[in-house]
Structures are given as structure tokens and as C-alpha cells.
Design a protein around this motif. Sequence first.
Motif, PDB file in Angstrom:
ATOM      1  N   GLY A 110       0.789  -1.221   0.000  1.00  9.19           N
ATOM      2  CA  GLY A 110       0.000   0.000   0.000  1.00  9.19           C
ATOM      3  C   GLY A 110       0.821   1.270   0.000  1.00  9.19           C
ATOM      4  O   GLY A 110       2.036   1.254  -0.238  1.00  9.19           O
ATOM      5  N   ARG A 111       0.155   2.392   0.291  1.00 11.02           N
ATOM      6  CA  ARG A 111       0.786   3.712   0.171  1.00 11.02           C
ATOM      7  C   ARG A 111       1.232   4.284   1.506  1.00 11.02           C
ATOM      8  O   ARG A 111       1.894   5.317   1.542  1.00 11.02           O
ATOM      9  N   ARG A 112       0.856   3.652   2.621  1.00 13.23           N
ATOM     10  CA  ARG A 112       1.306   4.087   3.940  1.00 13.23           C
ATOM     11  C   ARG A 112       2.066   2.937   4.588  1.00 13.23           C
ATOM     12  O   ARG A 112       1.491   1.859   4.807  1.00 13.23           O
ATOM     13  N   LEU A 113       3.331   3.169   4.897  1.00 10.09           N
ATOM     14  CA  LEU A 113       4.196   2.106   5.406  1.00 10.09           C
ATOM     15  C   LEU A 113       4.943   2.568   6.646  1.00 10.09           C
ATOM     16  O   LEU A 113       5.172   3.757   6.842  1.00 10.09           O
ATOM     17  N   THR A 114       5.331   1.616   7.479  1.00  8.49           N
ATOM     18  CA  THR A 114       6.186   1.899   8.631  1.00  8.49           C
ATOM     19  C   THR A 114       7.055   0.683   8.882  1.00  8.49           C
ATOM     20  O   THR A 114       6.712  -0.435   8.457  1.00  8.49           O
ATOM     21  N   PHE A 128      23.074   0.814  13.426  1.00  7.36           N
ATOM     22  CA  PHE A 128      21.968   1.223  14.284  1.00  7.36           C
ATOM     23  C   PHE A 128      20.662   0.779  13.649  1.00  7.36           C
ATOM     24  O   PHE A 128      20.643   0.271  12.512  1.00  7.36           O
ATOM     25  N   GLN A 129      19.575   0.947  14.370  1.00  9.39           N
ATOM     26  CA  GLN A 129      18.257   0.612  13.847  1.00  9.39           C
ATOM     27  C   GLN A 129      17.460   1.893  13.642  1.00  9.39           C
ATOM     28  O   GLN A 129      17.430   2.761  14.523  1.00  9.39           O
ATOM     29  N   MET A 130      16.831   1.993  12.478  1.00 10.47           N
ATOM     30  CA  MET A 130      16.102   3.207  12.142  1.00 10.47           C
ATOM     31  C   MET A 130      14.612   2.927  12.041  1.00 10.47           C
ATOM     32  O   MET A 130      14.171   2.069  11.273  1.00 10.47           O
ATOM     33  N   LEU A 131      13.857   3.659  12.851  1.00  8.18           N
ATOM     34  CA  LEU A 131      12.405   3.638  12.765  1.00  8.18           C
ATOM     35  C   LEU A 131      11.973   4.577  11.642  1.00  8.18           C
ATOM     36  O   LEU A 131      12.515   5.681  11.514  1.00  8.18           O
ATOM     37  N   GLY A 132      11.003   4.157  10.846  1.00  9.45           N
ATOM     38  CA  GLY A 132      10.598   5.001   9.732  1.00  9.45           C
ATOM     39  C   GLY A 132       9.117   4.927   9.437  1.00  9.45           C
ATOM     40  O   GLY A 132       8.414   3.993   9.831  1.00  9.45           O
ATOM     41  N   SER A 133       8.637   5.962   8.747  1.00  4.45           N
ATOM     42  CA  SER A 133       7.266   5.977   8.225  1.00  4.45           C
ATOM     43  C   SER A 133       7.321   6.597   6.837  1.00  4.45           C
ATOM     44  O   SER A 133       8.151   7.480   6.570  1.00  4.45           O
ATOM     45  N   TRP A 134       6.419   6.125   5.962  1.00  3.75           N
ATOM     46  CA  TRP A 134       6.454   6.585   4.572  1.00  3.75           C
ATOM     47  C   TRP A 134       5.056   6.791   4.024  1.00  3.75           C
ATOM     48  O   TRP A 134       4.135   6.011   4.299  1.00  3.75           O
ATOM     49  N   ASP A 165       0.691  14.578   3.013  1.00  2.00           N
ATOM     50  CA  ASP A 165       1.766  15.529   2.745  1.00  2.00           C
ATOM     51  C   ASP A 165       2.711  15.690   3.946  1.00  2.00           C
ATOM     52  O   ASP A 165       2.511  15.091   5.015  1.00  2.00           O
ATOM     53  N   GLY A 166       3.733  16.521   3.762  1.00  2.00           N
ATOM     54  CA  GLY A 166       4.726  16.759   4.798  1.00  2.00           C
ATOM     55  C   GLY A 166       4.159  17.308   6.096  1.00  2.00           C
ATOM     56  O   GLY A 166       4.510  16.814   7.180  1.00  2.00           O
ATOM     57  N   PRO A 167       3.325  18.347   6.067  1.00  2.00           N
ATOM     58  CA  PRO A 167       2.755  18.864   7.311  1.00  2.00           C
ATOM     59  C   PRO A 167       2.008  17.812   8.128  1.00  2.00           C
ATOM     60  O   PRO A 167       2.074  17.808   9.352  1.00  2.00           O
ATOM     61  N   GLN A 168       1.292  16.893   7.465  1.00  2.00           N
ATOM     62  CA  GLN A 168       0.605  15.835   8.206  1.00  2.00           C
ATOM     63  C   GLN A 168       1.623  14.943   8.921  1.00  2.00           C
ATOM     64  O   GLN A 168       1.424  14.539  10.069  1.00  2.00           O
ATOM     65  N   SER A 169       2.728  14.639   8.259  1.00  2.00           N
ATOM     66  CA  SER A 169       3.777  13.832   8.871  1.00  2.00           C
ATOM     67  C   SER A 169       4.361  14.528  10.096  1.00  2.00           C
ATOM     68  O   SER A 169       4.606  13.899  11.138  1.00  2.00           O
ATOM     69  N   LEU A 170       4.573  15.838   9.998  1.00  2.00           N
ATOM     70  CA  LEU A 170       5.106  16.599  11.135  1.00  2.00           C
ATOM     71  C   LEU A 170       4.132  16.581  12.314  1.00  2.00           C
ATOM     72  O   LEU A 170       4.543  16.440  13.471  1.00  2.00           O
ATOM     73  N   VAL A 197       6.594  11.193   1.279  1.00  2.00           N
ATOM     74  CA  VAL A 197       7.161  11.617   2.558  1.00  2.00           C
ATOM     75  C   VAL A 197       7.962  10.446   3.114  1.00  2.00           C
ATOM     76  O   VAL A 197       7.458   9.310   3.169  1.00  2.00           O
ATOM     77  N   ASP A 198       9.181  10.722   3.519  1.00  2.00           N
ATOM     78  CA  ASP A 198      10.083   9.699   4.056  1.00  2.00           C
ATOM     79  C   ASP A 198      10.606  10.189   5.403  1.00  2.00           C
ATOM     80  O   ASP A 198      11.218  11.254   5.479  1.00  2.00           O
ATOM     81  N   THR A 199      10.350   9.453   6.479  1.00  2.00           N
ATOM     82  CA  THR A 199      10.868   9.863   7.774  1.00  2.00           C
ATOM     83  C   THR A 199      11.787   8.784   8.339  1.00  2.00           C
ATOM     84  O   THR A 199      11.626   7.591   8.042  1.00  2.00           O
TER      85      THR A 199
END
Length: 400
Positions: A58-62, A85-91, A97-102, A217-219
Motif C-alpha cells: 500500500g501507500r502508507r508504510l512503517t 543502528f536501527q532506524m524507525l521510519g514511516s512513509w 503531505d509533509g505537514p501531516q507527517s510533522l 514523505v520519508d521519515t
Amino acid sequence: MNAEETTRTFLGFFEERGHQVIEGSSLVPPGDGPVLFTAAGMHPLTPYLDGGPPHPQGRRLTGLQRCLRTTDLDEVGDERHLTVFQMLGSWSLGDYDGPQSLRWGFELITKILGNERVRLHATVFGGDDQVGPDLASQRTWDELGVPVEFLTDDNWWSNGPTGPCGPDSELFVWTGDGPPQGSPGTDERWMELWNHVTMRFRRPGDGRLEPLSQPNVDTGMGLERLLMVTQGVPSVFQTDVFQPWMSVLPGLWGPGQKELRLIADHLRASIVIIGDGVRPSNTGRGYVLRRLLRRVLTVLWRTDNSKSLGDLPVTLIEHTLARFGQHTDPELIREILKDEERRFAVLMTRGRKVLGRFGPGWQPTPEELSYLHQTHGLPPDLVTDLLTEEGETSESVVGQ
């Protein structure tokens, strides 16, 4: 919360917001590309971020991805830098959009994980001659009550000279004593914690920017740094993921504090690299592994050349493999470590004999370094280590 609980909290937060959890992948990227190791959580997702096929989940991943970076190798030993190291992420793949991620990031850090707003500071892209300032992110942080600093180079993310890229808003947390001071650009006690990249462009080989057909968006946030913050400790080496290492190594080898951190980091990294199928060699990934182990041995043998990697308890190897979800035989890893130690001991003995011909205070030219490598098998970094060792020995003798 410990590492397991923190990871579940992060992934669960995004699952509740429609994200699917993806499996972490190997440190070794697939194919024969130029990237030696996975250095960010988004690397395995590159085909989906760069206008490729839809992701099957899908389009929302973590997810949680193991990463390796050698760019900060000389920083290892301080409070916050690690090799593996281990990196936690969301995509978001063409979704929000970016503001929603923030906004979600701020909610997780403050309301769920309990960090105080007053200890946070954000930075946003300040604009350049191709792209204007990231005003959308700046307005979002203003609404959330987080101070903002505009920066340029540090807040533009790219995956290299070509490929997807875009403005990066970074969330920092105050790690100093007393109330926060200054800003991330002026005070290094602000620690970078969580990056939110609005991936809107692609850079072709000619340096231009063209819009991506699918903005993403990539975090990414280092788990160990997050634990440092949530567990209220001044160093990543005091979090629960390093507790077994930091409790065993002082009694085993008695290193100083900075040396202890370097040894723990490099051995932990070496175990994970071996766990993903890499073996020591003189090129590529194998040489990164070899260099890490040689740095450890150089530190260990500085005061006592009888110290051996064979003394490393298998429980530390097992703990590391379990932490990174790997299933390699711990005894196989011990044998690889011991074999590399034997090889390095032989090379060190030969290197001291060869360098002894040049006399004290000798500083090799690039041509001499090349000769030593080609003729005697002494890599330039080993020559540097041996000359440093010789200088430290001389200073010790003078001091006595």
C-alpha cells in the motif's frame, strides 16, 4: 520503555493511522549497485519512491530497518554516533503531505512518548537558487508551538548526486543541562532526532530538478537516539540495547570510557555485518568489516597484546543477533573474529619490522604509502595506525 516496547509503540502508532508494517531487510542492498550498505530506512523502498510500481503493501508504510554508516566513523565514541543502528521510519507513497507527517511526529514524541515541547526545536529548508523556503513546514511547527530555524544545506535531502530528493524538516531535542539555549545551528547540545523529508523532486545527471510524478514523505529516526531521550540517559551507550556490552567489557578488557564505546560499537557492528553474510576481505564490504575489527584490535593491543577477541562471551553475540533479528550461528561468528585476529597479528608483526627500517619520526609520502601497500601488503590505514602507536610509545618513554 525498553527497546522492544518503544519499537512496538512507534509501529503501533502508525498502524493505527493506516500504515502497514514492512519487514526490515539486510544491510547488503540487492543487486550490484554502488551502495555498499543500507544507510537509511528508505533505501529498500527506492524503486517505489522513484516513480516505480506501487508497493504491494500500500501507500502508507512503517518499519524498523538496520542501517550502517561509515561517514561518522571518527565520531564513534561520543554520546550519540553509532556505526550500525536501527532506524524507525514511516512513509507516504503519494498519499499524505509533509505537514501531516510533522503533526503525527509531534503527537508521538510529546503525547505518546512524553517528551516536553520546550525541549524540542525544528529546522526547515531555507531555500536556494532552485527551490524556495519550506514555508509549509515552518507554518506547521509554528502552529505546534515548536521554534523553527531556517537552514539550507543541512535541510536538503538527496540519495546521492542523482535521484529523488527534497526539503527535509528535522526535529531536534535538547540534551544539555539546564533550560534549552540557542538553536541547532548554533549549539551542538541540540541532538538531531527525527527527519521528515518531503520528497518532491528528482535530480537527473545534469543537475536540474524535475518534479516527481508521485510526491512522497520519508521519515527516519534512530532507535538508539530515541531511547537515549525517552530513558533519560546522556548517551546511547547507556540505553538498554547496550547494557550487556557496557556491563561485560569493563571487566573483560578494562578499556577507558571512549575506548569502551568504540570497542562495543565496532564489535556490535561487525557481528551484524557478518550476520548479513559479509566476510572480511581487502575490498568493498569485506574491507569495511576488516577495518572495524582492526580498529578494535589496535585499541585492545595498545596496552596488552594478549587481549583476544576469542574471550568475547558468546552471550554478547547472541544478544546482538537477536536485537537485529538475525539467525547466524554465534560460534561461526566467533571463529570469524578469531581468524581475523590471527591474520591481523601476523600483519602487525610484519608491519613493525618494515616500518622499523625508516627510523623514528618518519612521515610517508603518498608514493611511499602506495609502495608499502603494493610490495608489503600494508594498507595506508594500517601504516597510520602503526606510526601512531610508535608515537604514543615514544611519548610514554619520554614521560617516564
